[in-house]
Structures are given as structure tokens and as C-alpha cells.
Write an enzyme that holds these catalytic residues in place. Structure first.
Site, short mmCIF file in Angstrom:
data_model
loop_
_atom_site.label_atom_id
_atom_site.label_comp_id
_atom_site.label_asym_id
_atom_site.label_seq_id
_atom_site.Cartn_x
_atom_site.Cartn_y
_atom_site.Cartn_z
N GLU A 194 42.90 52.63 35.28
CA GLU A 194 42.36 53.63 34.36
C GLU A 194 40.87 53.79 34.63
OE1 GLU A 194 41.92 52.60 30.20
OE2 GLU A 194 42.22 50.48 30.66
N ASP A 213 36.49 33.94 35.72
CA ASP A 213 35.24 34.55 36.19
C ASP A 213 34.72 35.52 35.13
OD1 ASP A 213 33.13 35.00 37.91
OD2 ASP A 213 34.17 36.52 39.08
N ASP A 221 38.73 42.67 36.38
CA ASP A 221 38.63 41.77 37.54
C ASP A 221 39.32 40.44 37.29
OD1 ASP A 221 38.10 40.55 39.90
OD2 ASP A 221 35.94 40.94 39.87
#
Length: 636
Positions: free
Chosen positions: A98, A145, A163
Site C-alpha cells: 500500500e 528492527d 520492514d
């Protein structure tokens, strides 16, 4: 995908690339049109692998990319970026997501001039991140992360995590370890949990909660909790140093938010909130109480420079004091930029004096945590220095060294190591292998190897640095001994406890002879010895060493000094392992009382000590409820 041009590339006959909107270590992100459905999407393309890249590292990058697609696609939640498609085009992997209209938190802080966000924004963002983490953790997925660059705030105020390239699934730990163990960064130093620095297999969802604490600390104060220039110093800070309470940087921060952030930053996972749901429950009352911060620009009692720097007014008749430590750096940045502009106009853009001012500005950007801008600034200065002064000029090499450090801060650890190794070789050739600048770069190379998990190579590098300093400065010079201490810490991380004990024993003897038996550095070496004796299971010896170091630290530093209390706790831990729970209880109680007197009852270290007391009581058949959010750190 040898060449990509706006509007010319059509992936799988469906996704037309329109405009590149981002570039990172793994590839590029494009705004694209999904011609089949008539909507705009984001397309993330994995960069083509360099012919010089280690093939195994290239395979890891590709697996991480595929993994991001699989993990994110399995997480249909409003707080997680939606993945629509995954494919390959001319040998290049791509991911269709998206299109997010907004700014990641790193850019949000930059757009705010490096100033902290209003309290209401901090608590709102925190609540949305926590909600998404609760969803992912419930499905056995750990992000690993979490950092400002991986959290996007949309224009409508919604927050999304993105991510998942190094996320871990609870059932395939071994596979994820392979993904992160082949020269690919497995986190970003400023936001890594203490357990990520050491034993990878012990990481669980509470590591994400620590990273969340780092993110909230930065949103609330303008800087991460350990904002040092050296990446290894940052990691040591995460591992060993209690963070400065956020309210010391920003007194208007609500006490409850200050306490929650500090609890999230507890060194031991057992001492943090134990779930994202726990964090959500503690955030709920804070969101209701949080009010927008006053606009500093609306304070007529502050001079313009103080309003720009985010300073706070003092009592009438007193000088304005800094409201947070970043203020002086922000002012320095403006000064360097003004000087650079003036010199460029008078001397030219490539004049060494102009470049010196620009390089100082780049360094200050790094101090402010604006590492992407610092990287761009260093790259610009480096190109000019190479044109004007040559690739081997000391100033050029200095700039390349700083560029390598900045790459590390951006999480591009493998690239940073490659560049640092090149700079080290060049400095050795130009300046000599024993030059202080050469040794500084060798040290950077060693800690980057550490971050990459290349422990054997890191050990050899630390050993070489220590040997070089011994040859250049002498075997008992403080810098030589400091290098040997880092070697000992590396041995401990490698599980080579006997070797670490031998090194710390020798180091303590030298320090005692050179500086005296009660010198803090002598006691630091002895403390390292005691820790590794315990790791070897030699608890009687570890107890004797901890007691001796604690007594000496009390004489030198005081009974309530942090280092003294750390040694007292180590003695209590050893007593627990030896089954001497009555004595351990007394000692843990003394440490807890001292910490409460100095730090307060809610400080993580105080709560950890109270939890230690609780476990002692349980061992003695007198159950006691540990403090909320804390658990014992004693052996089971």
C-alpha cells in the site's frame, strides 16, 4: 532490471513505475500505478547484487526480502503496512505494498527541527505502535528492527509499522539466525536491545519492547537514550549503562510516561513490562492526561535563538538554561552552515576551509541523530576533497572514516565495514600503521566486525590493535590497556570465558602496578574477571572477587555509587548460585535500599533489586510478590 525510468517500466504487465520516492541499503521504493485495479501503490525493488558481493550475503538479502513479503502479508492489521503482491522482473525481486501518505518518525523529528514531539503525539504514537506489536507478538513474530525509520505516521494520524525483513517467527529461530549471520545487519545500534548485542537465540518479543522504549525516548527528548558518536559506545551503553531519565532532558514530561520509558529500557528482559498489552494498559491513562506542549515560538520572554533551540525560560533575572542537551548541537549546526555559506561565497565551494566547515556540519548532524543527512553531507564533502586534495590526503581519509561511521549508524553495517577496512589500509599506507588515526579506524573496523557477528575476525582485530598500541605506546600505556579490555569483552561475548579470565587477571595486575590497586580501572578489570569466573561456574571464586571489588569500590567511590552496588549485587548473585539464600537476601536488601534512596522506588535498578529479594524469599519458603513489571534475575 538493468535500467528503470519513470513511466517506462511495467512490472509483470501490471505495475507501472512512476516516481522513485525512496532509496535504502536493500533497494529502492517507487510510487507506481496498479493498472489492473486503477490504484496507486508502492513498489519496493531489491537492488541488483554487486559482482563483488559475497554470494552467500546476496542470498541472505534475497531471503530477507522474501521474508518481508511473507511475514507482512500474514499480518492483516491496521497498524502494519499491507502487502499486495510479490514477484520477480528481469532477475530483480519486487514487493508491492500500500502507498503510505505520510512521514516516518525519523523524518517527522527532522521536520520538527530535531525537537521532541508534543506529549500528546508521543503517547498517541506509542499506543498505536503497541497495539500493532501486541498483534504481531500474539502470532509469534518478533520485528527485531523497530526504529523511527520503520514506523510511518500517515497524514490522518494513523501509525503503521513496516520492514519485517529480519523479523523472527517463533518456530523457525534457526532459519532467522542464518538470515542475520552472514554479513547483514540485524538491527540498528541506537535501538538494539541488550540481548541482541549478545546471545541471539535468547531474543523474544521483549526485545521489541526495549526498542520501543528507545523510540519513545527519542520522540520525547529529541535524541535516543545513548546518543554517542561511536557505534560500539552505543552498544556498550545499551548493555551496561542506565539511561538518563527522560525528565532530566524534558522536565514537563509526565512522570508516568518517564517511568514507562525507563521500564521498557530495563537491561534484563524479565524486568521490563512483559507484553505489549501491559504497555497499552499503562499508556491508557497517560493518553487522557496528555496535553499539547506549548508552542515555544509563542513565548515572548525568550530571545529568538533560545526559542529556535527549544530552551526553557528560567526565573526572572537568571540566564536561560538549556532545556535539553541537543540544543547546543542545533545551534552549532546553524553556525557551521552559516560559516560554510560565507566561505563558499568568499573562497569557493571546494576550498579546504569551506569543506572543513561543511564537514563539521555533517559531524553535528550525526550528533543530532540525523544520520541520513549526515551521510549525504559527508558524501558531498568527500567528492570535493577527492577532486581538490586527492584520494590519499589525510583530510580526505578523515572524511571517508566519518562516512564509514555514519553508514554504521544507518544500519548498513556490511557497507560500513568494507569502507572502514579500506580507510584503515589507506591510513596505514599514508600515515603509518602506528598512527593514532590509523588505530582509530582499526578500532571502528573491529567493532563493525563485532556487530556483524564475525567474532573470530573481531577478536583478531582487537588483538592487533592492542599489539600495535603496545609497540607504539608501550605495553602499559592506558590506551594499550583499554584496547586489551575490549579484547577481553570480545572473548566473553564469544563464550571464551577461561581466556577472558586470563586476560582480565593480567590486566588487573598491570593496572594495579601502574595505577594502584584501588584505581577505578583496576577494579573494572577485576570486575570483568569476576563476571567470567561466574560464567565458568566457579562461583566461590566469583563471590570472593565480587566482595573484594565491592569493598574497594566503596572505599574509592562511596557505598551508594552505581559501580559499588553492581559489585554488591554480583556478590549476592554468587551467593544464590551457592545456595546461601539467607546471606543473598540480606545483600540484595541492602542494594535495593541503597538504590531506592539514590534512584527512587520506581527506577528499573531498584525494581530489579526488589525482584531479587522476592526470589530469595521464595527460595526460603517465604513467598513475596515481586514489583510490577519486574522479575528476579537470580538463577533458577
Amino acid at each position: 532490471m538493468k535500467a528503470v525510468h519513470d513511466g517506462d517500466t511495467l512490472l509483470q504487465g501490471r505495475y507501472r513505475l512512476l516516481e522513485r520516492i525512496g532509496r535504502g541499503g536493500m533497494g529502492e521504493v517507487w510510487r507506481a500505478e496498479d493498472e489492473a485495479l486503477g490504484r496507486e501503490v508502492a513498489v519496493k525493488c531489491l537492488k541488483q547484487l554487486s559482482p563483488t558481493m559475497d554470494p552467500s550475503a546476496g542470498r541472505v538479502l534475497q531471503e530477507r526480502f522474501r521474508r518481508e513479503a511473507r511475514v507482512a502479508a500474514a499480518l492483516p492489521h491496521r497498524g502494519i503496512t499491507v502487502v499486495h503482491d510479490f514477484g520477480e522482473y528481469e532477475g530483480v525481486l519486487f514487493l508491492v505494498m500500500e502507498l503510505l501518505e505520510g512521514r516516518d518518525l525519523r523524518r517527522l523529528l527532522e521536520d520538527n527541527g530535531g525537537e521532541p514531539l508534543p506529549v500528546a503525539d508521543v503517547t498517541d504514537i506509542a499506543a498505536q505502535i503497541t497495539d500493532a506489536l501486541a498483534y504481531t507478538h500474539a502470532r509469534g513474530i518478533v520485528h527485531r528492527d523497530l526504529k523511527p525509520a520503520n514506523v510511518v505516521r500517515l497524514t490522518d494520524g494513523a501509525v503503521k509499522i513496516c520492514d519485517f525483513g529480519i523479523a523472527r517467527l517463533g518456530h523457525d529461530i534457526g532459519f532467522t539466525s542464518r538470515l542475520t549471520g552472514t554479513g547483514v545487519a540485524m538491527g540498528t545500534p541506537h535501538y538494539m536491545s541488550p540481548e541482541q548485542i549478545g546471545a541471539d537465540e535468547e531474543i523474544d518479543h521483549r526485545s521489541d519492547l526495549y526498542s520501543l522504549g528507545c523510540v519513545l525516548y527519542e520522540l520525547a527528548t529529541g535524541a535516543p537514550p545513548f546518543d554517542y558518536d561511536d557505534a560500539w559506545a552505543v552498544l556498550v551503553g545499551h548493555r551496561d549503562t542506565p539511561p538518563v531519565p527522560p525528565r532530566e532532558h524534558r522536565p514537563d514530561l509526565p512522570a508516568g510516561l518517564d517511568r514507562l520509558i525507563l521500564d521498557l529500557l530495563a537491561k534484563e528482559p524479565a524486568h521490563r513490562p512483559q507484553s505489549a498489552s501491559d504497555v497499552s494498559a499503562r499508556l491508557a491513562p497517560l493518553r487522557g492526561a496528555a496535553a499539547p506542549d506549548p508552542d515555544p515560538a509563542a513565548r515572548p520572554d525568550l530571545p529568538p535563538w533560545a526559542r529556535r533551540a527549544g530552551l526553557q525560560p528560567g526565573p526572572p533575572g537568571l540566564r536561560v538554561a538549556e532545556g535539553r542537551p541537543q540544543a547546543s548541537a542545533a545551534e552549532a549546526l546553524r553556525t557551521y552552515e552559516d560559516v560554510a555559506a560565507a566561505r563558499a561565497g568568499r573562497l569557493g565551494p571546494d576550498h579546504p576551509d569551506t569543506l572543513a566547515a561543511l564537514q563539521e556540519a555533517a559531524y553535528t548532524l550525526g550528533r543530532l541523530g540525523r544520520h541520513t543527512e549526515a551521510h549525504a553531507a559527508y558524501a558531498t564533502v568527500l567528492a570535493a576533497r577527492e577532486r581538490r586534495q586527492g584520494v590519499d590526503h589525510p583530510d580526505t581519509l578523515h572524511c571517508r572514516h566519518n562516512l564509514a561511521v555514519t553508514l554504521g549508524r544507518l544500519g548498513r553495517t556490511a557497507d560500513a565495514h568494507t569502507l572502514a577496512a579500506e580507510v584503515g589500509a589507506s591510513r596505514a599506507r599514508v600515515l603509518g600503521p602506528d598512527h593514532p588515526d590509523t588505530l582509530t579506524t582499526f578500532g571502528e573496523t573491529a567493532h563493525l566486525l563485532d556487530l556483524l557477528g564475525r567474532w573470530s575476525e573481531a577478536r583478531l582485530e582487537y588483538d592487533r590493535i592492542a599489539a600495535t598500541r603496545a609497540r607504539a605506546l608501550g605495553p602499559e600505556h592506558p590506551e594499550t590497556l583499554a584496547a586489551r579490555y575490549e579484547l577481553g569483552a570480545c572473548l566473553g561475548r564469544m563464550g571464551m570465558y577461561a581466556e577472558a579470565c586470563a586476560l582480565y587477571t593480567d590486566l588487573a595486575e598491570i593496572r594495579a602496578r601502574v595505577s594502584g590497586p584501588d584505581h577505578p580501572e583496576t577494579l573494572r578489570a577485576r570486575h570483568g574477571l569476576g563476571l567470567n569466573l561466574g560464567r565458568l561456574g566457579r562461583w566461590q571464586d566469583a563471590l570472593a572477587e565480587a566482595r573484594a571489588v565491592a569493598d574497594a569500590r566503596e572505599r574509592v567511590l562511596g557505598a551508594d555509587h552505581r559501580d559499588t552496588l553492581v559489585s554488591r549485587r554480583e556478590a549476592a548473585v554468587a551467593l544464590g548460585w551457592l545456595g546461601q539464600w539467607d546471606e543473598a537476601l540480606v545483600l540484595h536488601g541492602q542494594v535495593a535500599a541503597a538504590r531506592e534512596g539514590v534512584l527512587g522506588a520506581g527506577h528499573p535498578d531498584t525494581q530489579a533489586s526488589r525482584a531479587d529479594e522476592a526470589q530469595c524469599l521464595e527460595r526460603l519458603g517465604r513467598p513475596a510478590r515481586p514489583p510490577a513489571g519486574a522479575a528476579a534475575g537470580q538463577p533458577g
